[in-house]
Write a protein that holds these residues in place. Structure first.
Motif, PDB file in Angstrom:
ATOM      1  N   SER A 176      51.234   4.165  37.749  1.00 42.20           N
ATOM      2  CA  SER A 176      51.548   4.266  39.183  1.00 42.20           C
ATOM      3  C   SER A 176      50.575   5.213  39.888  1.00 42.20           C
ATOM      4  N   ASP A 262      56.500   8.778  44.099  1.00 45.99           N
ATOM      5  CA  ASP A 262      57.667   8.614  44.979  1.00 45.99           C
ATOM      6  C   ASP A 262      57.794   9.795  45.933  1.00 45.99           C
ATOM      7  N   LEU A 265      55.280   9.455  48.703  1.00 43.04           N
ATOM      8  CA  LEU A 265      55.689   8.466  49.719  1.00 43.04           C
ATOM      9  C   LEU A 265      56.718   9.073  50.667  1.00 43.04           C
ATOM     10  N   HIS A 355      58.506   2.044  48.265  1.00 36.99           N
ATOM     11  CA  HIS A 355      57.365   1.301  48.826  1.00 36.99           C
ATOM     12  C   HIS A 355      57.840   0.305  49.874  1.00 36.99           C
TER      13      HIS A 355
END
Ligand code: FS2
Ligand code: SF4
Length: 570
Positions: A176, A262, A265, A355
């Motif tokens: 990722s 994560d 984001l 996402h």
């Protein structure tokens, strides 16, 4: 059910009716069935690779994510596993079709071994009948293999599987972050295939199985290197950073687990919105990255290690995101505020993908509907003065000073005390061990085991100004500690075992198994492993590991004795 994959397993033998972690017999069986089908997939994939027929980045990632879902404290949602199993069967059968065509074209008979067991298992009653799938899972677990291989070899085979689970988890994180190496998946698939269809004598041979487990450690080193590179490329070089533990007034979200992508984001989405983001447990090292701590929305850290989550999450006045392990069955009081991400799951708890803009928008909406911290409540939390960010680069900047201190006797020993934390009282051993170390020692820590020692003031090493306690990051950052040891050994023109270095590894789950195997693959000796030894290793295998590598269990009742041994290099 029978599960003995983690340290807290029941009675040091195995969980048999329900997991100490809360895993139900049904979820345990579904996870066993998933691993079984993945073995069948690997049997085909390994042969397809040999014939140049295997090209599937999607399948590679799926296998690793599916393995990740079976780690301790990752996924408790029985409704998610039929889909993992379905996908595994689908990938397996598509590789099988390609193989069948290739065999037909060459006129060679299809291998018998691919016509039995996990190579052909199909759900006769479909994927919706959980009870049926559970019963199928009960037929293919640890104890069935034990009947075939005996406890010694079977334990080592499962050490290999658990190590693969750990490295799979690390490699999903690396992927990722944009770092992957096809050789990692190749290794996973070939090793799972060996466990199923390797030469029969080899599969029953203890030495060969121990070597397979060490090979997991070698591959895990590569994975951890990728992970280290991915974090640095995306978020910069860690620097020592004070972590604020006093909440700020306002709306808030708490993030637990290990997934920095994560968190990134979320920080992007909350910047300038007035929403504050806090880290929990293993996410604390997020504060050490320039690419994350530049966000004003990263407001601080809340709570302790994973096992305190029921208290911490219940008192947090906003949504809580479980990005990875360790999540546990939530209390009613915060169930509705809990979200799981990625391969993490809890039954009847919202599962989202950050996402996805719609999921992010509804999370922020939920956040704004919750009270957040008011000034009065925020003021109740004291600032605990945690400092993170002593990554390998920072420590190695001081390498000359450290080596000088070793030479003039100001530094007698570097002690690595790290790994996992857990709820057992006996884990206080690590607090007592660290406290008992003489002042002429440095303590490197990482992983959630840090919570056993990071509240203590260890001062600095003599007049060097170097803090005695150096927090290197998450368990995901274990590569950094290995690199520090390698570099220091190189500077002294010696090997790791000749350094004044001792390792006390606190293990709990399968990532720690992978790290332990990495250390063994490097030939590191005299590791103290605790708080108790893995139940999957029989007394005979433990003795073999002690004879070869000097691994001994921590003496949980006598940390002072262990300290003295460590100071003597034992
Ligand atoms: Fe800690 Fe739990 Fe980090 Fe482990 S938060 S014990 O699975 O990965 O270490
Ligand atoms: Fe028991 Fe650990 Fe398995 Fe959970 S993961 S069922 S606690 S051995």
């Amino acid at each position: 059910m029978f599960c003995f994959q983690c340290e807290q397993t029941k009675s040091r033998r195995g969980c048999v009716t329900v997991g100490v972690c809360g895993k139900s017999a049904q979820v345990a069986a579904l996870q066993d069935l998933l691993i079984y089908v993945l073995r069948g997939l690997a049997m085909h994939a390994s042969r397809a690779m040999d014939m140049g027929l295997y090209e599937s980045a999607d399948c590679d990632l799926f296998v690793r994510k599916a393995m990740f879902s079976t780690l301790t404290n990752v996924n408790f949602d029985q409704d998610r596993f039929p889909e993992y199993i379905r996908q595994a069967v689908e990938y397996r059968d598509s590789i099988r079709s390609a193989l069948q065509k290739a065999y037909e074209n060459t006129g060679t008979p299809f291998p018998d071994v691919l016509n039995q067991g996990p190579a052909v298992w199909k759900p006769e009653k479909g994927y919706n009948d959980l009870e049926y799938l559970e019963n199928e899972g009960h037929e293919v677990g640890v104890l069935e293999d034990q009947d075939i291989y005996g406890p010694d070899v079977n334990g080592v085979r499962y050490m290999t599987i658990y190590g693969i689970k750990g490295l799979a988890a690390y490699s999903v994180h690396a992927e990722s972050l944009g770092e992957d190496d096809p050789l990692v998946s190749k290794f996973i698939l070939q090793t799972l295939d060996f466990l199923e269809t390797g030469d029969e004598a080899d599969r029953h041979d203890l030495g060969i199985n121990l070597q397979k487990a060490l090979d997991v450690g070698t591959t895990n080193l590569r994975v951890m290197e990728l992970l280290d590179r991915g974090h640095r490329k995306m978020f910069g070089i860690p620097t020592p950073t004070n972590v604020c533990t006093t909440p700020k007034e306002g709306k808030c979200i708490l993030v637990s687990g290990h997934d920095m992508v994560d968190l990134h984001l979320l920080l992007q989405a909350t910047e300038n919105t007035g929403i504050h983001v806090y880290t929990h447990g293993e996410m604390m090292p997020a504060h050490m990255y320039p690419g994350l701590n530049k966000f004003k929305s990263l407001a601080g850290h809340f709570g302790g290690a994973w096992q305190n989550q029921r208290i911490d999450f219940a008192t947090f006045p906003g949504p809580v995101l479980a990005s990875t392990n360790c999540v546990i069955e939530p209390l009613k009081s915060y169930r509705e505020r809990l979200y799981t991400l990625n391969d993490t799951g809890v039954h009847d708890v919202k599962h989202i993908d950050l996402h996805n803009p719609k999921h992010m928008a509804s999370l922020l909406e939920h956040t704004n509907s919750l009270p957040g911290f008011d000034i009065k409540t925020a003021a109740k939390y004291e600032d605990k003065k945690f400092v993170v960010g002593f990554g390998r680069e920072v420590i190695l900047q001081h390498a000359e000073q450290v080596l000088q201190a070793v030479q003039n006797g100001d530094l007698r020993r570097i002690c690595v005390i790290g790994g996992c934390d857990g709820s057992e009282h006996k884990r206080n051993y690590f607090t007592n061990l660290a406290s008992s170390l003489p002042t002429q020692t440095l303590i490197l820590t990482l992983g959630c085991a840090k919570y056993r020692i990071n509240h203590l003031d260890f001062g600095t090493l003599g007049d060097t100004g170097i803090p005695r306690l150096l927090d290197m990051g998450q368990c995901n950052d274990s590569y950094g500690a290995i690199m520090v040891a390698k570099e220091l050994a190189g500077a002294l023109d010696t090997d790791i075992n000749s350094l004044p270095l001792s390792i006390s590894l606190s293990w709990f789950e399968q990532k720690a198994v992978a790290v332990l195997l990495s250390l063994l693959s490097l030939g590191v000796k005299n590791i103290k492993l605790g708080p108790v030894m893995p139940a999957f290793l029989t007394p005979g295998v433990r003795q073999a590991l002690e004879d070869t590598y000097g691994i001994v269990p921590t003496d949980i009742r006598h940390p002072d004795d262990d300290m003295e041994d460590m100071m003597k290099g034992l």
